[in-house]
Design a protein around this motif. Structure first.
Motif, PDB file in Angstrom:
ATOM      1  N   UNK A  11       0.829  -1.201   0.000  1.00 51.62           N
ATOM      2  CA  UNK A  11       0.000   0.000   0.000  1.00 51.62           C
ATOM      3  C   UNK A  11       0.870   1.260   0.000  1.00 51.62           C
ATOM      4  N   UNK A  12       1.949   1.239   0.786  1.00 45.46           N
ATOM      5  CA  UNK A  12       2.830   2.403   0.861  1.00 45.46           C
ATOM      6  C   UNK A  12       3.556   2.654  -0.459  1.00 45.46           C
ATOM      7  N   UNK A  13       3.976   1.582  -1.132  1.00 41.59           N
ATOM      8  CA  UNK A  13       4.635   1.752  -2.427  1.00 41.59           C
ATOM      9  C   UNK A  13       3.633   2.219  -3.480  1.00 41.59           C
ATOM     10  N   UNK A  14       2.393   1.762  -3.387  1.00 36.08           N
ATOM     11  CA  UNK A  14       1.352   2.235  -4.305  1.00 36.08           C
ATOM     12  C   UNK A  14       1.117   3.732  -4.101  1.00 36.08           C
ATOM     13  N   UNK A  15       1.141   4.192  -2.860  1.00 36.71           N
ATOM     14  CA  UNK A  15       0.995   5.619  -2.576  1.00 36.71           C
ATOM     15  C   UNK A  15       2.186   6.399  -3.124  1.00 36.71           C
ATOM     16  N   UNK A  16       3.390   5.847  -3.017  1.00 33.44           N
ATOM     17  CA  UNK A  16       4.582   6.490  -3.585  1.00 33.44           C
ATOM     18  C   UNK A  16       4.431   6.618  -5.103  1.00 33.44           C
ATOM     19  N   UNK A  17       3.919   5.576  -5.751  1.00 39.46           N
ATOM     20  CA  UNK A  17       3.674   5.651  -7.201  1.00 39.46           C
ATOM     21  C   UNK A  17       2.640   6.743  -7.520  1.00 39.46           C
ATOM     22  N   UNK A  83      11.039   8.294 -16.106  1.00 39.42           N
ATOM     23  CA  UNK A  83      11.090   8.101 -14.663  1.00 39.42           C
ATOM     24  C   UNK A  83      11.172   6.610 -14.360  1.00 39.42           C
ATOM     25  N   UNK A  84      12.202   6.210 -13.583  1.00 42.34           N
ATOM     26  CA  UNK A  84      12.377   4.789 -13.265  1.00 42.34           C
ATOM     27  C   UNK A  84      12.327   4.504 -11.772  1.00 42.34           C
ATOM     28  N   UNK A  85      12.580   5.514 -10.950  1.00 49.77           N
ATOM     29  CA  UNK A  85      12.576   5.291  -9.504  1.00 49.77           C
ATOM     30  C   UNK A  85      12.778   6.596  -8.764  1.00 49.77           C
ATOM     31  N   UNK A  86      12.932   6.458  -7.452  1.00 48.44           N
ATOM     32  CA  UNK A  86      13.152   7.621  -6.598  1.00 48.44           C
ATOM     33  C   UNK A  86      14.250   7.279  -5.592  1.00 48.44           C
ATOM     34  N   UNK A  87      14.747   8.310  -4.945  1.00 47.82           N
ATOM     35  CA  UNK A  87      15.729   8.105  -3.886  1.00 47.82           C
ATOM     36  C   UNK A  87      15.415   9.057  -2.743  1.00 47.82           C
ATOM     37  N   UNK A  88      15.452   8.509  -1.552  1.00 48.43           N
ATOM     38  CA  UNK A  88      15.311   9.308  -0.340  1.00 48.43           C
ATOM     39  C   UNK A  88      16.710   9.519   0.208  1.00 48.43           C
ATOM     40  N   UNK A  89      17.035  10.749   0.580  1.00 43.84           N
ATOM     41  CA  UNK A  89      18.378  11.023   1.104  1.00 43.84           C
ATOM     42  C   UNK A  89      18.313  11.930   2.325  1.00 43.84           C
ATOM     43  N   UNK A  90      19.283  11.736   3.201  1.00 40.40           N
ATOM     44  CA  UNK A  90      19.498  12.605   4.364  1.00 40.40           C
ATOM     45  C   UNK A  90      21.004  12.865   4.447  1.00 40.40           C
ATOM     46  N   UNK A 120      17.228   3.877  -2.331  1.00 41.68           N
ATOM     47  CA  UNK A 120      16.602   3.841  -3.652  1.00 41.68           C
ATOM     48  C   UNK A 120      15.315   3.035  -3.564  1.00 41.68           C
ATOM     49  N   UNK A 121      14.314   3.455  -4.317  1.00 43.70           N
ATOM     50  CA  UNK A 121      13.059   2.714  -4.403  1.00 43.70           C
ATOM     51  C   UNK A 121      12.664   2.669  -5.881  1.00 43.70           C
ATOM     52  N   UNK A 122      12.707   1.464  -6.436  1.00 43.09           N
ATOM     53  CA  UNK A 122      12.438   1.279  -7.870  1.00 43.09           C
ATOM     54  C   UNK A 122      10.947   1.030  -8.080  1.00 43.09           C
ATOM     55  N   UNK A 123      10.159   2.091  -8.002  1.00 43.70           N
ATOM     56  CA  UNK A 123       8.709   1.950  -8.129  1.00 43.70           C
ATOM     57  C   UNK A 123       8.229   2.076  -9.570  1.00 43.70           C
TER      58      UNK A 123
END
Length: 146
Positions: A11-17, A83-90, A120-123
């Motif tokens: 569900x969380x990955x679907x929301x990210x998409x 667009x192939x994915x996203x990345x979260x960074x801190x 990385x999240x390959x959504x």
């Protein structure tokens, strides 16, 4: 990445998409502030690629928000970008925890080159190495990729 199983991960990955769907249009991503080209197209040969990294500077701080990635990942496609994915960074300087940050049940990895914690999240492009792997063997920096 070592971490516990995340409840409701699907569900969380679907929301990210859903939250990043409009960024298939690169102009929309830029209009929304994803204007900082962090890297040229990154490709590690047989390990795969990551593509171009475009960041939204105002999101880069000591926190991450589900479905609001700091970085969008694009691979070259014909005359444009896909667009192939996203990345979260801190940034290392913004993280004071004794343990790595965790999101979606995944521990962030240290990226010494850029001095950030990264996930990385390959959504948007299936990754045979795993949805949270750093490199995606299906991503290439060649312009004629399918």
């Amino acid at each position: 990445n070592g971490a516990a199983v995340e409840p409701d991960l699907g569900r969380k990955l679907a929301e990210l998409r859903r939250s990043t769907d409009r960024y298939h249009d690169f102009a929309a991503a830029q209009a929304d502030g994803y204007t900082v080209e962090v890297t040229k197209c990154m490709d590690a040969g047989s390990r795969g690629g990551m593509g171009y990294h475009y960041a939204k500077g105002e999101l880069i701080d000591g926190t991450v928000i589900e479905a609001r990635p700091e970085v969008l990942l694009y691979e070259p496609r014909g005359k444009g970008l896909r667009l192939v994915g996203v990345e979260f960074i801190i940034p290392f300087t913004a993280w004071t925890g004794a343990q790595p940050p965790v999101l979606y049940g995944q521990s962030f990895a240290r990226n010494e080159t850029f001095q950030v914690w990264a996930l990385h999240v390959w959504v948007w492009r299936n990754n045979p190495s795993g949805v949270f792997a750093d490199w995606n063997p299906k991503v290439s920096c060649a312009r004629d990729n399918a």
